[in-house]
Design a protein around this motif. Structure first.
Motif, PDB file in Angstrom:
ATOM      1  N   ASN A  17      47.335  38.219  44.034  1.00  0.00           N
ATOM      2  CA  ASN A  17      47.668  37.280  44.668  1.00  0.00           C
ATOM      3  C   ASN A  17      47.154  36.700  46.179  1.00  0.00           C
ATOM      4  OD1 ASN A  17      49.058  36.211  42.210  1.00  0.00           O
ATOM      5  ND2 ASN A  17      51.207  36.983  43.401  1.00  0.00           N
ATOM      6  N   VAL A  33      46.973  32.107  45.680  1.00  0.00           N
ATOM      7  CA  VAL A  33      48.632  31.770  45.142  1.00  0.00           C
ATOM      8  C   VAL A  33      49.876  31.927  45.809  1.00  0.00           C
ATOM      9  CG1 VAL A  33      49.942  33.013  42.735  1.00  0.00           C
ATOM     10  CG2 VAL A  33      47.058  32.641  43.012  1.00  0.00           C
ATOM     11  N   GLU A  34      49.201  33.064  46.825  1.00  0.00           N
ATOM     12  CA  GLU A  34      51.016  33.467  47.105  1.00  0.00           C
ATOM     13  C   GLU A  34      51.445  32.758  48.227  1.00  0.00           C
ATOM     14  OE1 GLU A  34      51.699  36.467  47.111  1.00  0.00           O
ATOM     15  OE2 GLU A  34      53.548  36.593  48.184  1.00  0.00           O
ATOM     16  N   TYR A  37      53.492  30.923  45.786  1.00  0.00           N
ATOM     17  CA  TYR A  37      54.270  31.223  45.551  1.00  0.00           C
ATOM     18  C   TYR A  37      55.542  31.531  46.864  1.00  0.00           C
ATOM     19  CZ  TYR A  37      57.448  35.345  44.646  1.00  0.00           C
ATOM     20  OH  TYR A  37      58.565  36.715  44.574  1.00  0.00           O
ATOM     21  N   GLN A  38      55.165  31.382  48.010  1.00  0.00           N
ATOM     22  CA  GLN A  38      56.235  31.671  48.787  1.00  0.00           C
ATOM     23  C   GLN A  38      57.058  30.544  49.447  1.00  0.00           C
ATOM     24  OE1 GLN A  38      57.490  34.480  49.671  1.00  0.00           O
ATOM     25  NE2 GLN A  38      56.095  36.433  49.118  1.00  0.00           N
ATOM     26  N   LYS A  82      60.913  32.434  38.995  1.00  0.00           N
ATOM     27  CA  LYS A  82      59.686  32.761  39.828  1.00  0.00           C
ATOM     28  C   LYS A  82      58.835  33.313  38.455  1.00  0.00           C
ATOM     29  CE  LYS A  82      61.804  37.533  40.437  1.00  0.00           C
ATOM     30  NZ  LYS A  82      63.010  38.359  41.879  1.00  0.00           N
ATOM     31  N   THR A  83      58.809  33.495  37.707  1.00  0.00           N
ATOM     32  CA  THR A  83      57.928  34.044  37.150  1.00  0.00           C
ATOM     33  C   THR A  83      57.309  32.930  35.824  1.00  0.00           C
ATOM     34  OG1 THR A  83      59.364  34.071  34.627  1.00  0.00           O
ATOM     35  CG2 THR A  83      58.566  36.092  36.466  1.00  0.00           C
ATOM     36  N   MET A  86      54.957  31.895  39.332  1.00  0.00           N
ATOM     37  CA  MET A  86      53.681  32.765  39.120  1.00  0.00           C
ATOM     38  C   MET A  86      52.485  32.382  38.172  1.00  0.00           C
ATOM     39  SD  MET A  86      52.898  34.406  41.296  1.00  0.00           S
ATOM     40  CE  MET A  86      53.453  36.268  41.738  1.00  0.00           C
ATOM     41  N   LYS A  87      53.240  32.413  36.849  1.00  0.00           N
ATOM     42  CA  LYS A  87      52.338  31.855  35.847  1.00  0.00           C
ATOM     43  C   LYS A  87      51.035  30.290  36.352  1.00  0.00           C
ATOM     44  CE  LYS A  87      50.654  32.155  31.351  1.00  0.00           C
ATOM     45  NZ  LYS A  87      51.185  31.657  30.608  1.00  0.00           N
ATOM     46  N   VAL A  90      48.438  31.342  38.598  1.00  0.00           N
ATOM     47  CA  VAL A  90      47.572  32.217  38.691  1.00  0.00           C
ATOM     48  C   VAL A  90      46.750  32.061  37.485  1.00  0.00           C
ATOM     49  CG1 VAL A  90      47.301  34.827  37.077  1.00  0.00           C
ATOM     50  CG2 VAL A  90      48.968  33.937  38.666  1.00  0.00           C
ATOM     51  N   TRP A 122      57.019  42.383  39.948  1.00  0.00           N
ATOM     52  CA  TRP A 122      55.541  42.080  40.189  1.00  0.00           C
ATOM     53  C   TRP A 122      55.076  43.674  39.968  1.00  0.00           C
ATOM     54  CZ3 TRP A 122      55.578  37.694  39.014  1.00  0.00           C
ATOM     55  CH2 TRP A 122      56.492  36.835  39.272  1.00  0.00           C
ATOM     56  N   LEU A 134      53.187  40.562  37.165  1.00  0.00           N
ATOM     57  CA  LEU A 134      51.801  40.435  37.455  1.00  0.00           C
ATOM     58  C   LEU A 134      50.302  40.563  36.440  1.00  0.00           C
ATOM     59  CD1 LEU A 134      50.460  38.317  39.179  1.00  0.00           C
ATOM     60  CD2 LEU A 134      49.759  40.148  40.863  1.00  0.00           C
TER      61      LEU A 134
END
Ligand SMILES: Nc1c(N[C@@H]2O[C@H](COP(=O)(O)O)[C@@H](O)[C@H]2O)[nH]c(=O)[nH]c1=O
Length: 153
Positions: A17, A33-34, A37-38, A82-83, A86-87, A90, A122, A134
């Motif tokens: 990420n 992505v990071e 996400y954060q 959160k998942t 992330m999905k 990504v 992750w 991840l």
């Protein structure tokens, strides 16, 4: 075969990420992505003021450090969402950048594992027993992209 990845400069670093592949989500651009996400940790939280700082961070390491600040209050539904957060990010990354999409497709049906020594959610953690969410997301994105692009089938 299992494909391990972690740091950006190591083999398959584009799966991290932290890789320098920007994404646009609902009209806002994020450098990695990071970063996205954060920042999502603080949507609707009393500490939402940190979101533009995360967005403007010079590196994903800085974005992660801001997002991991233990004195800030993360949104109350973070563990639930959160998942999915992330999905979405990504998937967007691999839909946006053709060259890394090809790299992902060339992994075929191999198991993808984030070889993080300290992340058992992750990644696989130091003893390889972690949940590897991840890696699981990357494999589901690979599946989705395969059916969208109809290649390597
Ligand atoms: N790749 C990579 C990391 N791993 C990433 O850290 C994120 C999880 O952050 P958190 O939920 O705040 O613990 C997630 O994107 C995971 O893939 N962490 C690092 O410190 N360095 C790195 O190079």
């Amino acid at each position: 075969m299992t494909i391990y990845f972690y740091k950006v400069w190591e083999p398959y670093g584009c799966f991290s990420n932290f890789s320098p592949h920007g994404i646009e989500i609902r009209g806002t651009y994020w450098s990695t992505v990071e970063h996205y996400y954060q920042a999502q940790k603080f949507v609707g939280s009393v500490d939402a003021v940190i979101i533009p700082l995360i967005s403007a961070a010079q590196t994903p390491e800085q974005a992660a450090a801001l997002g991991r600040c233990s004195t800030r209050k993360v949104r109350c539904d973070w563990d639930v969402v959160k998942t999915e957060v992330m999905k979405e990010a990504v998937l967007k990354k691999f839909l946006t950048h053709a060259e890394i999409r090809e790299t992902l497709l060339t992994t075929g049906d191999n198991l993808l594992v984030e070889n993080s020594p300290n992340d058992y959610f992750w990644g696989c953690g130091a003893n390889k027993t972690g949940e590897n969410y991840l890696g699981k997301i990357l494999m589901s994105v690979r599946e989705e992209i395969r059916s969208l692009f109809c290649r390597y089938q």
